[in-house]
Motif scaffolding. Structure first.
Motif, PDB file in Angstrom:
ATOM      1  N   VAL A 191      62.264  17.256  27.499  1.00  0.00           N
ATOM      2  CA  VAL A 191      61.038  16.751  26.872  1.00  0.00           C
ATOM      3  C   VAL A 191      60.250  17.866  26.201  1.00  0.00           C
ATOM      4  CG1 VAL A 191      60.886  14.724  28.353  1.00  0.00           C
ATOM      5  CG2 VAL A 191      59.756  16.838  29.070  1.00  0.00           C
ATOM      6  N   ASP A 192      60.345  19.087  26.707  1.00  0.00           N
ATOM      7  CA  ASP A 192      59.678  20.199  26.022  1.00  0.00           C
ATOM      8  C   ASP A 192      60.328  20.470  24.671  1.00  0.00           C
ATOM      9  OD1 ASP A 192      57.802  20.575  27.965  1.00  0.00           O
ATOM     10  OD2 ASP A 192      58.704  22.369  28.838  1.00  0.00           O
ATOM     11  N   MET A 193      61.645  20.340  24.598  1.00  0.00           N
ATOM     12  CA  MET A 193      62.326  20.495  23.313  1.00  0.00           C
ATOM     13  C   MET A 193      61.888  19.402  22.343  1.00  0.00           C
ATOM     14  SD  MET A 193      64.583  22.306  21.596  1.00  0.00           S
ATOM     15  CE  MET A 193      65.687  23.089  22.779  1.00  0.00           C
ATOM     16  N   ALA A 194      61.754  18.187  22.848  1.00  0.00           N
ATOM     17  CA  ALA A 194      61.287  17.090  22.000  1.00  0.00           C
ATOM     18  C   ALA A 194      59.880  17.363  21.489  1.00  0.00           C
ATOM     19  CB  ALA A 194      61.323  15.775  22.783  1.00  0.00           C
ATOM     20  N   GLY A 201      56.394  16.090  27.044  1.00  0.00           N
ATOM     21  CA  GLY A 201      56.604  17.532  27.032  1.00  0.00           C
ATOM     22  C   GLY A 201      55.323  18.311  26.794  1.00  0.00           C
ATOM     23  N   ASP A 202      55.454  19.621  26.738  1.00  0.00           N
ATOM     24  CA  ASP A 202      54.338  20.536  26.485  1.00  0.00           C
ATOM     25  C   ASP A 202      54.033  20.532  24.987  1.00  0.00           C
ATOM     26  OD1 ASP A 202      52.547  22.570  26.214  1.00  0.00           O
ATOM     27  OD2 ASP A 202      53.800  24.133  27.122  1.00  0.00           O
ATOM     28  N   SER A 203      52.897  19.969  24.615  1.00  0.00           N
ATOM     29  CA  SER A 203      52.530  19.845  23.203  1.00  0.00           C
ATOM     30  C   SER A 203      51.568  20.932  22.741  1.00  0.00           C
ATOM     31  CB  SER A 203      51.921  18.459  22.941  1.00  0.00           C
ATOM     32  OG  SER A 203      52.904  17.464  23.101  1.00  0.00           O
ATOM     33  N   GLU A 204      51.525  22.048  23.449  1.00  0.00           N
ATOM     34  CA  GLU A 204      50.697  23.185  23.057  1.00  0.00           C
ATOM     35  C   GLU A 204      51.577  24.241  22.390  1.00  0.00           C
ATOM     36  OE1 GLU A 204      47.458  23.449  23.165  1.00  0.00           O
ATOM     37  OE2 GLU A 204      47.242  21.457  24.075  1.00  0.00           O
ATOM     38  N   ARG A 205      51.208  24.613  21.193  1.00  0.00           N
ATOM     39  CA  ARG A 205      52.017  25.576  20.450  1.00  0.00           C
ATOM     40  C   ARG A 205      52.065  26.946  21.133  1.00  0.00           C
ATOM     41  NH1 ARG A 205      50.227  21.900  16.838  1.00  0.00           N
ATOM     42  NH2 ARG A 205      51.626  21.348  15.087  1.00  0.00           N
ATOM     43  N   GLY A 210      63.281   7.847  16.879  1.00  0.00           N
ATOM     44  CA  GLY A 210      62.163   7.191  17.559  1.00  0.00           C
ATOM     45  C   GLY A 210      62.145   7.483  19.043  1.00  0.00           C
ATOM     46  N   ARG A 211      63.319   7.566  19.658  1.00  0.00           N
ATOM     47  CA  ARG A 211      63.395   7.876  21.082  1.00  0.00           C
ATOM     48  C   ARG A 211      62.867   9.282  21.361  1.00  0.00           C
ATOM     49  NH1 ARG A 211      67.085   4.003  20.128  1.00  0.00           N
ATOM     50  NH2 ARG A 211      67.485   2.563  21.852  1.00  0.00           N
ATOM     51  N   TYR A 212      63.200  10.210  20.485  1.00  0.00           N
ATOM     52  CA  TYR A 212      62.749  11.590  20.678  1.00  0.00           C
ATOM     53  C   TYR A 212      61.235  11.691  20.505  1.00  0.00           C
ATOM     54  CZ  TYR A 212      64.531  16.385  21.132  1.00  0.00           C
ATOM     55  OH  TYR A 212      64.878  17.628  21.594  1.00  0.00           O
ATOM     56  N   MET A 213      60.701  10.933  19.552  1.00  0.00           N
ATOM     57  CA  MET A 213      59.250  10.939  19.359  1.00  0.00           C
ATOM     58  C   MET A 213      58.548  10.429  20.618  1.00  0.00           C
ATOM     59  SD  MET A 213      57.024   9.112  16.344  1.00  0.00           S
ATOM     60  CE  MET A 213      57.517   7.468  16.870  1.00  0.00           C
ATOM     61  N   GLY A 214      59.121   9.387  21.237  1.00  0.00           N
ATOM     62  CA  GLY A 214      58.551   8.890  22.485  1.00  0.00           C
ATOM     63  C   GLY A 214      58.659   9.906  23.606  1.00  0.00           C
TER      64      GLY A 214
END
Length: 726
Positions: free
Chosen positions: A370-373, A288-292, A279-283
């Motif tokens: 956060v980019d890894m997450a 982070g960068d959510s663009e593939r 759950g912490r990682y999802m938060g």
């Protein structure tokens, strides 16, 4: 996954299968001596037949679900009749009584709670018709060993308990063989009960489907179970309809697991122990960068999965090593080269075993972290879509129940709703429909205890029973005497009587007083009735704050919960406020949007939501909302209505009533939570008879002031109330 850098499947699968079969044969006498049986065995069939005959006579039966070993031990109770079907009575999580998260030993306190419930019904443990286990303990060990042994000798480390410390398989299996005798002795039964060992994924599926809004009409519904591992596999697909549940697929692998992938990466890259990391990682992913196309880790992590035909997924065993060493050496060298080495267990923070919250140090929020997450979340969503897309396309079914631990990934659930919309179905099926999704409040292993009771009942031919409306099924409601005793036993606590929530005028006054304190940026805990079952506080064991104050997030994370600032705050809302401030998904609209009752779906905030309630809008612009219904929780709903009058939004911050421990269960747990938190102004405590107390911590050491500010707010509120028009 590139063919020259990847491989799937075990080295010696036939050898593994043979060893697993032999272990089952050898182990069965041990379980038989402990009165543990799989459902196809004669003693279990005799229990099933007696139960069916009883229901056919028009009588009602009692079915107990049990998690006797393994993480999330607990005890559940269901009542079954031909007329009403299956009725959910209780799901008592042992962790709530022990104060140890994911507690996995014998559920003594849960069984004593069961005894109290039975006594209130005029029954004893001997009146229970079936005792059903949350795992198929007979199959669990041999099936897991089969998958380990298919990698032999490279997998020798899996015999070590440190490989999977949260699921010590040998210990779990042995514990289940003497559970029957322990139950008999603890509850004073005439004889040891027969324990029915039921498949784990079917337990997940049975409860989640039966209480969903889709079960009532009996039309086809897909039920997807995804978790770290079960006793047969890690991915299962069922079809639910008027004929019950039919298994469509099980991957029969504990290695090729979305749940294990997310747990391992979130832990070894996030720096938290498993069962706390996810759950912490999802938060953190929202930062982070959510663009593939631009996230530099996305393509690297994508190499971990092979997306096969028919919705199957496989782990690339040239990169992963958890199939050989569990958590001890989870990466192969190539994966460490791609994404960096795993954080060692010694360097991780275990949020479920916090001894001194004041001394907690959180890792810095770095761009790499956060980019890894975000990349992990994207790859997880890719795999999830690959599975679901196959079954939606091949069946045409437009209703989906998500369950298993990964169903708590509320961001992925939202993405499914966004993708499988009316335009998608029009384009692919020329049908004017959309995918409807529902997730229960206990999709993880806290839900397989009650799931076992539901699975047995469905196999006996019982109808599903009522749809779920709330989650307040954990523990017995505290009495006013219980609350007063806890207050009086603590010299650092004072209280004030507030009246009864069962008297309409007094209910409105209590709710208005709470909302006024929120408008002054106070922070209150609320403790009432039976606790919520599942990982989310939903108004019975909650901490409340002002959603309009953007500093509420910092106050809660730093001075109340002592947690990382990547953690978002979730809102509880009225039905009207949900539509006013958020863009509710049409695919979550079944049964008046009950999909939003349990904080298992995120939803985008609209412009007004961003402007009005910034404390509960996450960094990515979404919120994990909970819609509160007046018929389920009159006090919390009245409080939200009062928030509309005082702050202009029928919305409140809602986070769980705990600090470094499971959600508070007893009055003492609740008071201890208030004492540990540095900025909790007070605690509303409501007894089973409706009598409410406001308690506060009298310690006067900054930032605590002994309750002076709280009492000043109360005086101000009383003055406003006396001068306001009737």
């Amino acid at each position: 996954m590139a063919k020259n850098t990847g491989s799937i499947g075990g080295r010696w699968p036939l050898f593994g299968d043979f060893c697993g079969w032999m272990l089952k044969v050898l182990a069965r006498p041990l379980f038989t001596s402990g009165k543990v049986f799989q459902l196809h065995q004669q003693p279990a069939q005799a229990v099933l037949k007696r139960f069916q005959e009883k229901i056919a006579r028009g009588e009602s039966g009692l079915v107990v679900g049990l998690g006797v070993a393994g993480h999330n031990a607990g005890v559940a109770l269901a009542k079954v009749s031909a007329e009403k079907g299956i009725e959910f009575l209780a799901n008592d999580e042992e962790e709530r009584f022990t104060g140890i998260k994911h507690y996995g030993e014998f559920p003594k306190q849960g069984l004593l709670s069961l005894q109290s419930r039975l006594q209130a019904m005029g029954k004893t443990a001997d009146d229970v018709d079936a005792w059903c286990l949350s795992w198929d303990y007979i199959a669990m060990g041999p099936n897991t060993a089969a998958r380990w042994l298919e990698e032999f000798p490279y997998s020798w480390r899996n015999i070590l308990q440190s490989a999977m410390p949260k699921l010590p398989f040998v210990k779990i299996q042995l514990a289940s063989t003497y559970a029957s005798k322990q139950i008999r002795d603890l509850l004073g039964m005439q004889q040891s009960p027969t324990l029915l060992s039921l498949p784990h994924h079917e337990n997940h599926a049975a409860f989640s489907y039966a209480v969903s809004p889709f079960a009532a009409d009996g039309k086809d519904t897909l039920v997807l179970v995804l978790d770290g591992l079960g006793d047969e596999g890690a991915i299962s697909v069922f079809k639910g309809n008027s004929a019950g549940l039919q298994k469509m697929y099980c991957n029969e692998s504990f290695v090729d697991s979305l749940g294990l992938f997310y747990s391992v990466i979130s832990s070894t890259q996030g720096g938290w122990t498993t069962l706390s990391s996810e759950g912490r990682y999802m938060g953190a992913a929202a930062w982070g960068d959510s663009e593939r196309l631009t996230n530099r880790y996305y393509k690297l992590l994508r190499e971990i999965f092979h997306f096969a035909p028919k919705g199957e997924i496989f782990i690339n065993r040239q990169l992963t090593n958890w199939q050989n060493s569990g958590e001890i050496i989870p990466y192969k060298a190539r994966l460490s080269e791609l994404i960096g080495p795993p954080i060692s267990r010694e360097r991780m923070w275990n949020p479920d075993a916090v001894l001194s919250v004041d001394d907690v140090e959180h890792a810095a929020i770095t761009k790499d972290r956060v980019d890894m997450a975000a990349a992990t979340q994207l790859v997880f969503e890719d795999a999830l879509f690959h599975i679901i897309d196959h079954y939606v396309r091949t069946t045409g079914i437009d209703r989906l129940v998500m369950t298993g631990g990964t169903a708590l990934n509320c961001v992925a659930n939202m993405r499914l709703l966004e993708h499988y919309n009316e335009a998608w179905f029009t384009r692919n099926f020329e049908r004017s429909t959309k995918l409807q999704i529902w997730v229960p409040p206990i999709p993880g292993d806290a839900g397989v205890t009650i799931g076992a009771a539901y699975q047995f009942s469905l196999r006996a031919g019982a109808k599903c029973g009522p749809s779920l409306e709330h989650a307040f099924y954990c523990g017995m409601p505290p009495t006013t005497e219980d609350i007063d005793a806890a207050i009086q036993a603590d010299d650092e606590i004072e209280f004030r009587d507030l009246g009864s929530i069962h008297v309409p005028e007094e209910l409105e006054d209590i709710a208005d007083m709470m909302a006024y304190i929120m408008s002054q940026n106070g922070v209150l805990g609320i403790f009432q009735g039976s606790a919520e079952t599942g990982p989310r506080a939903l108004g019975h064991r909650s901490i409340l704050a002002n959603p309009c104050n953007p500093l509420s997030l910092q106050i809660i994370n730093e001075r109340v919960k002592f947690r990382e600032k990547v953690r978002p705050l979730a809102p509880m809302v009225t039905r009207e406020a949900a539509e006013k401030f958020w863009d509710l998904a049409p695919g979550a609209a079944a049964n008046n949007y009950t999909a939003y009752n349990y904080m298992v779906l995120t939803v985008p905030a609209n412009k007004l939501g961003h402007e009005t309630v910034p404390a509960v809008v996450h960094f990515d612009g979404t919120s994990r909302i909970q819609i509160v219904r007046p018929e389920c929780d009159p006090l919390t709903h009245a409080y939200l209505k009062a928030m509309g009058r005082h702050v202009g939004a029928e919305v409140s911050v809602n986070t769980s009533l705990n600090v470094g421990s499971p959600i508070a269960q007893t009055p003492k747990h609740a008071l201890d939570t208030m004492k540990r938190a540095k900025s909790l102004s007070g605690l509303i405590m409501v007894g089973a008879n409706g009598q409410a107390r406001l308690a506060w911590h009298t310690v006067d050491i900054a930032p605590k002031d002994g309750g002076r500010q709280l009492n000043a707010w109360l005086t101000e509120w009383e003055e406003l109330k006396s001068t306001s028009p009737a």
